[in-house]
Design an enzyme around this catalytic site. Structure first.
Site, mmCIF file in Angstrom:
data_model
loop_
_atom_site.group_PDB
_atom_site.id
_atom_site.type_symbol
_atom_site.label_atom_id
_atom_site.label_comp_id
_atom_site.label_asym_id
_atom_site.label_seq_id
_atom_site.Cartn_x
_atom_site.Cartn_y
_atom_site.Cartn_z
ATOM 1 N N LYS A 1 1.922 3.720 -5.354
ATOM 2 C CA LYS A 1 3.136 4.480 -5.008
ATOM 3 C C LYS A 1 3.331 5.665 -5.974
ATOM 4 C CE LYS A 1 4.718 2.335 -1.412
ATOM 5 N NZ LYS A 1 4.853 3.046 -0.135
ATOM 6 N N SER B 1 9.108 3.246 -4.075
ATOM 7 C CA SER B 1 9.811 1.966 -4.239
ATOM 8 C C SER B 1 10.404 1.923 -5.645
ATOM 9 C CB SER B 1 8.808 0.830 -4.075
ATOM 10 O OG SER B 1 9.349 -0.363 -4.583
ATOM 11 N N SER B 2 11.448 1.112 -5.815
ATOM 12 C CA SER B 2 12.058 0.996 -7.150
ATOM 13 C C SER B 2 11.111 0.321 -8.142
ATOM 14 C CB SER B 2 13.376 0.223 -7.071
ATOM 15 O OG SER B 2 13.167 -1.041 -6.478
ATOM 16 N N CYS B 3 10.031 -0.307 -7.658
ATOM 17 C CA CYS B 3 9.103 -0.970 -8.593
ATOM 18 C C CYS B 3 8.188 0.015 -9.312
ATOM 19 C CB CYS B 3 8.285 -2.026 -7.877
ATOM 20 S SG CYS B 3 7.036 -1.317 -6.809
ATOM 21 N N HIS C 1 9.758 -10.785 1.292
ATOM 22 C CA HIS C 1 10.674 -10.589 0.166
ATOM 23 C C HIS C 1 11.709 -11.721 0.139
ATOM 24 C CE1 HIS C 1 9.140 -6.411 0.741
ATOM 25 N NE2 HIS C 1 9.066 -6.501 -0.571
ATOM 26 N N TYR D 1 0.469 -2.148 -6.501
ATOM 27 C CA TYR D 1 1.270 -1.453 -5.490
ATOM 28 C C TYR D 1 2.020 -0.283 -6.149
ATOM 29 C CZ TYR D 1 5.364 -1.294 -2.241
ATOM 30 O OH TYR D 1 6.379 -0.945 -1.376
HETATM 31 N N1 LIG Z 1 10.707 -3.618 2.434
HETATM 32 C C1 LIG Z 1 11.172 -3.225 1.266
HETATM 33 O O1 LIG Z 1 11.960 -3.953 0.608
HETATM 34 C C2 LIG Z 1 10.818 -1.884 0.709
HETATM 35 C C3 LIG Z 1 9.954 -1.020 1.368
HETATM 36 N N2 LIG Z 1 9.661 0.209 0.803
HETATM 37 C C4 LIG Z 1 8.720 1.121 1.462
HETATM 38 O O2 LIG Z 1 9.119 1.389 2.798
HETATM 39 C C5 LIG Z 1 7.944 1.612 3.602
HETATM 40 C C6 LIG Z 1 7.981 0.699 4.819
HETATM 41 O O3 LIG Z 1 8.033 -0.653 4.388
HETATM 42 P P1 LIG Z 1 8.429 -1.834 5.398
HETATM 43 O O4 LIG Z 1 8.953 -1.272 6.653
HETATM 44 O O5 LIG Z 1 9.220 -2.807 4.614
HETATM 45 O O6 LIG Z 1 7.006 -2.496 5.665
HETATM 46 P P2 LIG Z 1 6.506 -3.313 6.951
HETATM 47 O O7 LIG Z 1 5.416 -4.199 6.480
HETATM 48 O O8 LIG Z 1 7.653 -3.915 7.676
HETATM 49 O O9 LIG Z 1 5.889 -2.162 7.882
HETATM 50 C C7 LIG Z 1 4.758 -1.457 7.474
HETATM 51 C C8 LIG Z 1 4.216 -0.704 8.642
HETATM 52 O O10 LIG Z 1 2.989 -0.063 8.253
HETATM 53 C C9 LIG Z 1 2.033 -0.286 9.245
HETATM 54 N N3 LIG Z 1 0.665 -0.297 8.721
HETATM 55 C C10 LIG Z 1 0.183 -1.070 7.710
HETATM 56 N N4 LIG Z 1 -1.133 -0.831 7.551
HETATM 57 C C11 LIG Z 1 -1.486 0.086 8.487
HETATM 58 C C12 LIG Z 1 -2.701 0.717 8.839
HETATM 59 N N5 LIG Z 1 -3.843 0.442 8.186
HETATM 60 N N6 LIG Z 1 -2.692 1.619 9.841
HETATM 61 C C13 LIG Z 1 -1.557 1.889 10.509
HETATM 62 N N7 LIG Z 1 -0.373 1.335 10.226
HETATM 63 C C14 LIG Z 1 -0.340 0.431 9.226
HETATM 64 C C15 LIG Z 1 2.372 -1.655 9.819
HETATM 65 O O11 LIG Z 1 1.776 -1.819 11.068
HETATM 66 P P3 LIG Z 1 1.722 -3.264 11.768
HETATM 67 O O12 LIG Z 1 3.069 -3.398 12.425
HETATM 68 O O13 LIG Z 1 0.604 -3.133 12.730
HETATM 69 O O14 LIG Z 1 1.469 -4.267 10.693
HETATM 70 C C16 LIG Z 1 3.887 -1.583 9.851
HETATM 71 O O15 LIG Z 1 4.334 -0.950 11.023
HETATM 72 C C17 LIG Z 1 6.739 1.366 2.697
HETATM 73 O O16 LIG Z 1 6.276 2.589 2.178
HETATM 74 C C18 LIG Z 1 7.322 0.541 1.570
HETATM 75 O O17 LIG Z 1 6.591 0.695 0.396
HETATM 76 C C19 LIG Z 1 10.224 0.618 -0.373
HETATM 77 C C20 LIG Z 1 11.082 -0.199 -1.043
HETATM 78 C C21 LIG Z 1 11.433 -1.509 -0.587
HETATM 79 C C1 LIG Z 2 10.709 -4.414 -2.874
HETATM 80 C C2 LIG Z 2 9.935 -4.976 -4.033
HETATM 81 O O1 LIG Z 2 9.553 -6.311 -3.743
HETATM 82 C C3 LIG Z 2 8.753 -6.992 -4.705
HETATM 83 O O2 LIG Z 2 9.397 -7.182 -5.906
HETATM 84 P P1 LIG Z 2 10.511 -8.249 -6.097
HETATM 85 O O3 LIG Z 2 11.831 -7.583 -6.038
HETATM 86 O O4 LIG Z 2 10.258 -9.028 -7.330
HETATM 87 O O5 LIG Z 2 10.253 -9.165 -4.807
HETATM 88 P P2 LIG Z 2 10.779 -10.422 -4.057
HETATM 89 O O6 LIG Z 2 11.816 -10.031 -3.076
HETATM 90 O O7 LIG Z 2 9.590 -11.100 -3.521
HETATM 91 O O8 LIG Z 2 11.425 -11.388 -5.185
HETATM 92 C C4 LIG Z 2 12.633 -11.112 -5.835
HETATM 93 C C5 LIG Z 2 13.031 -12.286 -6.704
HETATM 94 O O9 LIG Z 2 13.395 -13.382 -5.854
HETATM 95 C C6 LIG Z 2 12.748 -14.574 -6.281
HETATM 96 N N1 LIG Z 2 12.622 -15.514 -5.165
HETATM 97 C C7 LIG Z 2 13.280 -16.692 -5.070
HETATM 98 N N2 LIG Z 2 12.902 -17.365 -3.975
HETATM 99 C C8 LIG Z 2 12.021 -16.552 -3.329
HETATM 100 C C9 LIG Z 2 11.299 -16.716 -2.117
HETATM 101 O O10 LIG Z 2 11.401 -17.725 -1.416
HETATM 102 N N3 LIG Z 2 10.490 -15.664 -1.758
HETATM 103 C C10 LIG Z 2 10.381 -14.535 -2.518
HETATM 104 N N4 LIG Z 2 9.576 -13.534 -2.075
HETATM 105 N N5 LIG Z 2 11.033 -14.389 -3.689
HETATM 106 C C11 LIG Z 2 11.844 -15.389 -4.091
HETATM 107 C C12 LIG Z 2 11.432 -14.059 -6.857
HETATM 108 O O11 LIG Z 2 10.828 -15.035 -7.683
HETATM 109 C C13 LIG Z 2 11.909 -12.811 -7.604
HETATM 110 O O12 LIG Z 2 12.485 -13.182 -8.837
HETATM 111 C C14 LIG Z 2 7.523 -6.280 -5.023
HETATM 112 O O13 LIG Z 2 6.622 -6.547 -4.021
HETATM 113 C C15 LIG Z 2 7.703 -4.795 -5.242
HETATM 114 O O14 LIG Z 2 6.486 -4.191 -5.030
HETATM 115 C C16 LIG Z 2 8.755 -4.148 -4.410
HETATM 116 O O15 LIG Z 2 8.735 -2.972 -4.151
#
Ligand SMILES: NC(=O)C1=CN([C@@H]2O[C@H](COP(=O)(O)OP(=O)(O)OC[C@H]3O[C@@H](n4cnc5c(N)ncnc54)[C@H](OP(=O)(O)O)[C@@H]3O)[C@@H](O)[C@H]2O)C=CC1
Ligand SMILES: C[C@H]1O[C@H](OP(=O)(O)OP(=O)(O)OC[C@H]2O[C@@H](n3cnc4c(=O)[nH]c(N)nc43)[C@H](O)[C@@H]2O)[C@@H](O)[C@@H](O)C1=O
Length: 327
Positions: free
Chosen positions: A155, A122-124, A194, A151
Site C-alpha cells: 500500500k 489503509s490505516s495500517c 476482519h 500488505y
Molecule cells: N475492508 C477494510 O476494512 C479496508 C479496506 N481498504 C481498502 O479498500 C479496498 C477495497 O477493499 P474491500 O472492498 O474491503 O475488499 P474486498 O475483498 O471486499 O474486495 C476486493 C475486490 O478486489 C477484487 N480483486 C481481487 N483480486 C483481483 C484480481 N486479481 N483481479 C481483479 N479483481 C480482483 C475482488 O474480486 P472478487 O470479487 O472476484 O474476489 C473484489 O471485488 C482495498 O484497496 C483495501 O485495501 C482499506 C482499509 C480498510
Molecule cells: C483493515 C485492517 O485489517 C487488519 O488489521 P486489524 O485491524 O488488526 O484486523 P482485524 O479486523 O482482523 O483484527 C482487529 C482486532 O480484532 C481481534 N479479533 C478478535 N476476534 C477476532 C476474530 O474473530 N477475527 C478477526 N479477524 N479479528 C479478531 C484481532 O485479534 C485484532 O486485535 C489488517 O489486515 C490490516 O492490513 C488492515 O488494513
C-alpha cells in the site's frame, strides 16, 4: 503541500455526471458501496469487470482493457484484502498481488489518458507505535505492525506510485487512507475476515447452536476505529470530485473502541446470552489505530453513520445473505 479544492464542474470537465468511471473491484465491500454511491449521485456511465473478465494481475489484459474502454476516471477498490489472520498467513500473496494490481492500473490509466485516479490505501500503513491519533505526516516514520507489513508495504508503494506519476507526468492520482471498514457486502469468513464481520457470524452461530461462550481473538484491549462502508463511499466520491494533490488523506470517524467493547456491542445486537472468552494465543496486532481526520473535516466531509446503527444494519444484511457468502 497544501490541499487543493477544485470544483466538480468547470475547468476539469471530466467530473461531470457523464464521466466514464471504472470502479475496479466492484463486487467487493468497498467497490459495491461505490457503485451504489455513484449511482445515487447521478453518475450514469460506470464501467465494471469481474475478476473472471479482467484479472488485474495480468498486465497485458489490463493494458488492452484501458486501450479499448478508455475510462475518464478510475477508482481502485480492487485488492487482496483480509483480517489479521489472512495477512499473517498469506504474506506472499498480499504483497505480490497488491503490488501487481495497483502498478498495472496506475500505469495503464496514465498511458490511456485517464483524467483522475483514486487509490485506496489503509490505516495500517502507519508505524505500529506512532502517536495517536495518526496524522498523515506519520507515514514512513517508524517500523510497521508485523502481522500486516507485507500488505502495508504494498500500500505504501501504491501511494508512492501515485505521487511519482503526479510529479513526473502530472497524472492526477490521489491516495486516500481508510480506517477499518464494515457494512453490507462484507466478507464473513471465520478465518480470513476482519473482526467486525467475524464476530457477527460467531455470535449468530453461537446463539443458534445454544453455545455457552464465544471466543474472541487476542486480549480484547486493542482499539480500532470502524467506518461504515457507505460513509467511506460518500467520502471517496467527495474527494474524487474535490481533491487534487499528492498528499495522502485519512478517511475515518475520529473515534475508536476496544475489541472487548466491540464484542460486547455485537453480542447485545445479536442477542447472544453466553460469555466472551478471550484467546491471548491469537495476535492482538496494532495496539491502537485511530486516524486524525482533521484534514478531511477541514475539506468539508464528516462520517454520519453511528457505529451501533451501522452494526445493526450489517447484521440485518448478514441475516438476509448468510446462504450466499462470497467465501
Ligand atoms: N475492508 C477494510 O476494512 C479496508 C479496506 N481498504 C481498502 O479498500 C479496498 C477495497 O477493499 P474491500 O472492498 O474491503 O475488499 P474486498 O475483498 O471486499 O474486495 C476486493 C475486490 O478486489 C477484487 N480483486 C481481487 N483480486 C483481483 C484480481 N486479481 N483481479 C481483479 N479483481 C480482483 C475482488 O474480486 P472478487 O470479487 O472476484 O474476489 C473484489 O471485488 C482495498 O484497496 C483495501 O485495501 C482499506 C482499509 C480498510
Ligand atoms: C483493515 C485492517 O485489517 C487488519 O488489521 P486489524 O485491524 O488488526 O484486523 P482485524 O479486523 O482482523 O483484527 C482487529 C482486532 O480484532 C481481534 N479479533 C478478535 N476476534 C477476532 C476474530 O474473530 N477475527 C478477526 N479477524 N479479528 C479478531 C484481532 O485479534 C485484532 O486485535 C489488517 O489486515 C490490516 O492490513 C488492515 O488494513
Amino acid at each position: 503541500m497544501p490541499c487543493v479544492i477544485k470544483p466538480v464542474t468547470g475547468c476539469w470537465g471530466t467530473m461531470n455526471k457523464h464521466a466514464k468511471i471504472y470502479v475496479a473491484g466492484h463486487r467487493g465491500l468497498v467497490g459495491s458501496a461505490l457503485v451504489r454511491a455513484l449511482t445515487t449521485k447521478g453518475y450514469s456511465r460506470l464501467v465494471t469487470r469481474t475478476r473472471q473478465e479482467l484479472d488485474l494481475t495480468e498486465q497485458a489484459a489490463v493494458e488492452h482493457f484501458f486501450k479499448t474502454e478508455r475510462p475518464d476516471v478510475v477508482i481502485d477498490a480492487a485488492a487482496r484484502v483480509g483480517g489479521i489472520h489472512a495477512n499473517s498467513a498469506y504474506p506472499a500473496e498480499f504483497i505480490r498481488d497488491n503490488l501487481s494490481m495497483q502498478t498495472h492500473l496506475v500505469d495503464s490509466a496514465y498511458r490511456s489518458g485517464v483524467k483522475k485516479f483514486v487509490f485506496l490505501g489503509s490505516s495500517c500503513i502507519y508505524p505500529k507505535h506512532a502517536p495517536q491519533p495518526l496524522k498523515e505526516d506519520y507515514l514512513l516514520t517508524g517500523p510497521l505492525e508485523p502481522t500486516n507489513e507485507w500488505y502495508a508495504v504494498a500500500k505504501i508503494a501504491g501511494i508512492k506510485l501515485c505521487q511519482a506519476y503526479r510529479r513526473q507526468y502530472g497524472f492526477d492520482a490521489i491516495s486516500l487512507m481508510p480506517t477499518n471498514l464494515y457494512g453490507s457486502g462484507d466478507n464473513f469468513s471465520l478465518e480470513n475476515s476482519h473482526v467486525l464481520p467475524a464476530l457477527i457470524r460467531k455470535f449468530h452461530e453461537a446463539k443458534w447452536a445454544g453455545a455457552k461462550s464465544v471466543t474472541v481473538w487476542g486480549t480484547g484491549t486493542p482499539r480500532r476505529e470502524f467506518l461504515h462502508v457507505d460513509d467511506l463511499a460518500e467520502a471517496v466520491v467527495f474527494l474524487m470530485e474535490n481533491y487534487s494533490a499528492e498528499d495522502i488523506i485519512n478517511v475515518g470517524v475520529g473515534e475508536d473502541i476496544s475489541i472487548r467493547e466491540l464484542a460486547e456491542t455485537i453480542r447485545e445486537i445479536v442477542g447472544f446470552e453466553g460469555d466472551l472468552v478471550f484467546d491471548p494465543e491469537k495476535p492482538d496486532g496494532t495496539p491502537r489505530k485511530l486516524l486524525d481526520v482533521s484534514k478531511l473535516h477541514s475539506l468539508g466531509w464528516r462520517a454520519r453513520i453511528p457505529l451501533r446503527q451501522g452494526i445493526e444494519e450489517t447484521y440485518r444484511w448478514f441475516l438476509a445473505h448468510q446462504n450466499e457468502f462470497r467465501r
